[in-house]
Design an enzyme around this catalytic site. Structure first.
Site, PDB file in Angstrom:
ATOM      1  N   CYS A   1      42.961   6.678 -12.659  1.00  0.00           N
ATOM      2  CA  CYS A   1      42.742   5.046 -13.486  1.00  0.00           C
ATOM      3  C   CYS A   1      41.531   5.024 -14.164  1.00  0.00           C
ATOM      4  O   CYS A   1      41.489   4.017 -14.991  1.00  0.00           O
ATOM      5  CB  CYS A   1      43.537   3.920 -12.758  1.00  0.00           C
ATOM      6  SG  CYS A   1      42.559   3.297 -11.717  1.00  0.00           S
TER       7      CYS A   1
ATOM      8  N   GLU B   1      40.072  -1.304  10.651  1.00  0.00           N
ATOM      9  CA  GLU B   1      40.340   0.257  10.864  1.00  0.00           C
ATOM     10  C   GLU B   1      40.098   0.526  12.264  1.00  0.00           C
ATOM     11  O   GLU B   1      39.351  -0.306  13.197  1.00  0.00           O
ATOM     12  CB  GLU B   1      39.031   1.009  10.308  1.00  0.00           C
ATOM     13  CG  GLU B   1      39.596   1.915   9.194  1.00  0.00           C
ATOM     14  CD  GLU B   1      38.324   2.357   8.659  1.00  0.00           C
ATOM     15  OE1 GLU B   1      38.772   3.713   8.138  1.00  0.00           O
ATOM     16  OE2 GLU B   1      37.412   1.846   8.255  1.00  0.00           O
TER      17      GLU B   1
ATOM     18  N   ASP C   1      32.638   0.930  -0.128  1.00  0.00           N
ATOM     19  CA  ASP C   1      32.960   0.223   1.010  1.00  0.00           C
ATOM     20  C   ASP C   1      34.093  -0.991   0.455  1.00  0.00           C
ATOM     21  O   ASP C   1      34.948  -1.393   1.339  1.00  0.00           O
ATOM     22  CB  ASP C   1      31.667  -0.517   1.603  1.00  0.00           C
ATOM     23  CG  ASP C   1      30.767   0.380   2.104  1.00  0.00           C
ATOM     24  OD1 ASP C   1      31.382   1.623   2.626  1.00  0.00           O
ATOM     25  OD2 ASP C   1      29.733   0.183   2.297  1.00  0.00           O
TER      26      ASP C   1
ATOM     27  N   CYS D   1      42.595   5.299  -4.012  1.00  0.00           N
ATOM     28  CA  CYS D   1      42.109   4.331  -5.013  1.00  0.00           C
ATOM     29  C   CYS D   1      43.112   3.042  -4.651  1.00  0.00           C
ATOM     30  O   CYS D   1      44.277   3.146  -4.814  1.00  0.00           O
ATOM     31  CB  CYS D   1      42.361   4.742  -6.364  1.00  0.00           C
ATOM     32  SG  CYS D   1      42.284   3.384  -7.673  1.00  0.00           S
TER      33      CYS D   1
ATOM     34  N   CYS E   1      45.593   2.409  -8.012  1.00  0.00           N
ATOM     35  CA  CYS E   1      46.518   3.433  -8.409  1.00  0.00           C
ATOM     36  C   CYS E   1      47.013   4.261  -7.358  1.00  0.00           C
ATOM     37  O   CYS E   1      47.900   4.971  -7.477  1.00  0.00           O
ATOM     38  CB  CYS E   1      46.312   3.944  -9.696  1.00  0.00           C
ATOM     39  SG  CYS E   1      44.765   5.343  -9.302  1.00  0.00           S
TER      40      CYS E   1
ATOM     41  N   ASP F   1      35.574  -3.423   6.068  1.00  0.00           N
ATOM     42  CA  ASP F   1      35.329  -2.138   6.416  1.00  0.00           C
ATOM     43  C   ASP F   1      33.982  -2.133   6.949  1.00  0.00           C
ATOM     44  O   ASP F   1      33.010  -2.733   6.527  1.00  0.00           O
ATOM     45  CB  ASP F   1      35.129  -1.565   4.961  1.00  0.00           C
ATOM     46  CG  ASP F   1      34.683  -0.005   5.031  1.00  0.00           C
ATOM     47  OD1 ASP F   1      35.425   0.810   5.543  1.00  0.00           O
ATOM     48  OD2 ASP F   1      33.599   0.274   4.606  1.00  0.00           O
TER      49      ASP F   1
ATOM     50  N   CYS G   1      37.527   7.047  -9.814  1.00  0.00           N
ATOM     51  CA  CYS G   1      38.863   7.140  -9.732  1.00  0.00           C
ATOM     52  C   CYS G   1      38.976   8.239 -10.804  1.00  0.00           C
ATOM     53  O   CYS G   1      38.944   7.674 -11.929  1.00  0.00           O
ATOM     54  CB  CYS G   1      39.725   5.927  -9.633  1.00  0.00           C
ATOM     55  SG  CYS G   1      41.391   6.625  -9.638  1.00  0.00           S
TER      56      CYS G   1
HETATM   57 ZN   LIG Z   1      42.715   4.718  -9.272  1.00  0.00          ZN
END
Ligand SMILES: [Zn+2]
Length: 312
Positions: free
Chosen positions: A278, A203, A285, A256, A259, A119, A275
Site C-alpha cells: 500500500c 509478544e 516498532d 503491514c 494492508c 512492542d 510497504c
Molecule cells: Zn501496507
C-alpha cells in the site's frame, strides 16, 4: 551429613536450607520448561538471601517479628496488621532488606484505552500502539561510567585490605543504584500499562529467541522478559485489566498493519517498515505494536496460512 560437621547449623533456622532447596527446584522447573536458563552455582557474597517462615507478625509500622531472630526494626514504613506466611531477608551493598507477600484487594481503575499492543524495543524500552514510547532509563549511563572508573581504580588494591573493603562497598552501592533505576523503569511501564488499558497484547518472547538476538533494551534484558511478564500478570489482576499473549510465531514486525503485506526479508537493523502493498512507511516498532493490538486467534491462523503460502 552437614549437621554433625558444622555446629553453626543449629544456630540458624531450619527454614533457611529448606527454602534454598525449594528455590533450586523451582529454578530447575523453569529451566526444564525453557522459560529460564538453568541455575548456576551461587557465590558467597553475591545475591545472598534466606527465607524464614513460622510466626511472623508486623508489630507496628517500623517493627516486624520473625522466628529465631526476634524483632527487627526497619527504616521504611511497613504495612501494619498483616501476618505474612514467610519473609526473605537479603543484604544489598551495606543495607539489609526484608520482603514478604501480602494479600490486597484488586481495584478497578478507569481505562482510557480499550486495547493496546506493546512492542518491546531494541533501542527503546517499549513502543505502544497508542504512539507512546517508553525510552527506558538513560540516567544510569552516567553511573555506569562511574562504576567502570571505580573498578579500574580498585584494580591494584590488596584483596582483603581495608582500602579494598571500602572500595568494594562503594562499588556494591553503585551497582545497587543502577539496578534500582532499571527496576524502577520497568515497574513504571508495567503499572502504566495495567492501570490505563483494558486489554494489553504482548509478544510471547521465548528465552531462546531472546538469547539469539540479545538486543532488547537493557532494563528488560537485565531482568528478563519473564520478570516483565510476571509484573504485568499480577498488575493486570490488581487493576482489573486483561493480558493477552500473542502467538510466538506471529510475524508482528514483518507484516503491514494496514494492508497485511508480508515482508519476509525485514532485518533487525531496518528501523522503518516500507510497504510495497500500500506504499505506507511506518516506524518499525510502531507497526509491530499496531499489529499486536489487532492480534486475535482468528487472525493468527490466517497469517500462518499466508506465511505457509509464501514458503510453499
Ligand atoms: Zn501496507
Amino acid at each position: 551429613m552437614v549437621k554433625p560437621k558444622y555446629p553453626w547449623y543449629y544456630q540458624s533456622s531450619k527454614c533457611a536450607p529448606q527454602y534454598a532447596l525449594r528455590h533450586l527446584r523451582d529454578a530447575w522447573d523453569r529451566a526444564f520448561k525453557k522459560t529460564a536458563k538453568p541455575p548456576r552455582f551461587k557465590k558467597k557474597g553475591r545475591n545472598d538471601s534466606f527465607t524464614l517462615d513460622g510466626t511472623i507478625k508486623v508489630v507496628d509500622h517500623y517493627k516486624i517479628q520473625v522466628p529465631k531472630i526476634g524483632i527487627l526494626k526497619t527504616y521504611e514504613r511497613l504495612p501494619f496488621g498483616y501476618k505474612p506466611k514467610n519473609v526473605t531477608i537479603s543484604p544489598k551493598a551495606n543495607k539489609w532488606f526484608i520482603s514478604f507477600r501480602i494479600e490486597v484487594k484488586s481495584q478497578n481503575t478507569a481505562k482510557s484505552v480499550e486495547r493496546v499492543g506493546v512492542d518491546l524495543g531494541v533501542k527503546t524500552l517499549a513502543y505502544l500502539s497508542t504512539g507512546i514510547v517508553f525510552e527506558g532509563a538513560k540516567a544510569y549511563k552516567r553511573y555506569e561510567k562511574l562504576l567502570a572508573k571505580l573498578q579500574w581504580r580498585n584494580r591494584k588494591k590488596v584483596i582483603g585490605s581495608n582500602n579494598w573493603k571500602k572500595a568494594q562497598i562503594k562499588i556494591a552501592k553503585l551497582h545497587t543504584k543502577i539496578a534500582n533505576i532499571r527496576k524502577d523503569t520497568l515497574h513504571k511501564l508495567t503499572t502504566y500499562l495495567a492501570k490505563n488499558h483494558g486489554e494489553i497484547v504482548i509478544e510471547d518472547l521465548c528465552v531462546q529467541g531472546m538469547l539469539k538476538n540479545g538486543k532488547l533494551a537493557k532494563a528488560i534484558a537485565d531482568m528478563g522478559f519473564y520478570e516483565f511478564r510476571r509484573q504485568l500478570e499480577y498488575k493486570c489482576q490488581l487493576y482489573g485489566s486483561k493480558l493477552i499473549i500473542a502467538d510466538r510465531w506471529f510475524p508482528s514486525s514483518k507484516t503491514c498493519f494496514l494492508c497485511g503485506w508480508h515482508n519476509p526479508d525485514l532485518k533487525l537493523s531496518d528501523r522503518w517498515f516500507l510497504c510495497v502493498g500500500c506504499g505506507s512507511v511506518f516506524d518499525r516498532d510502531w507497526n509491530a505494536a499496531m499489529n499486536l493490538s489487532r492480534w486475535s486467534h482468528h487472525q493468527a491462523q490466517a497469517c500462518g496460512q499466508v506465511a505457509a503460502d509464501s514458503l510453499g
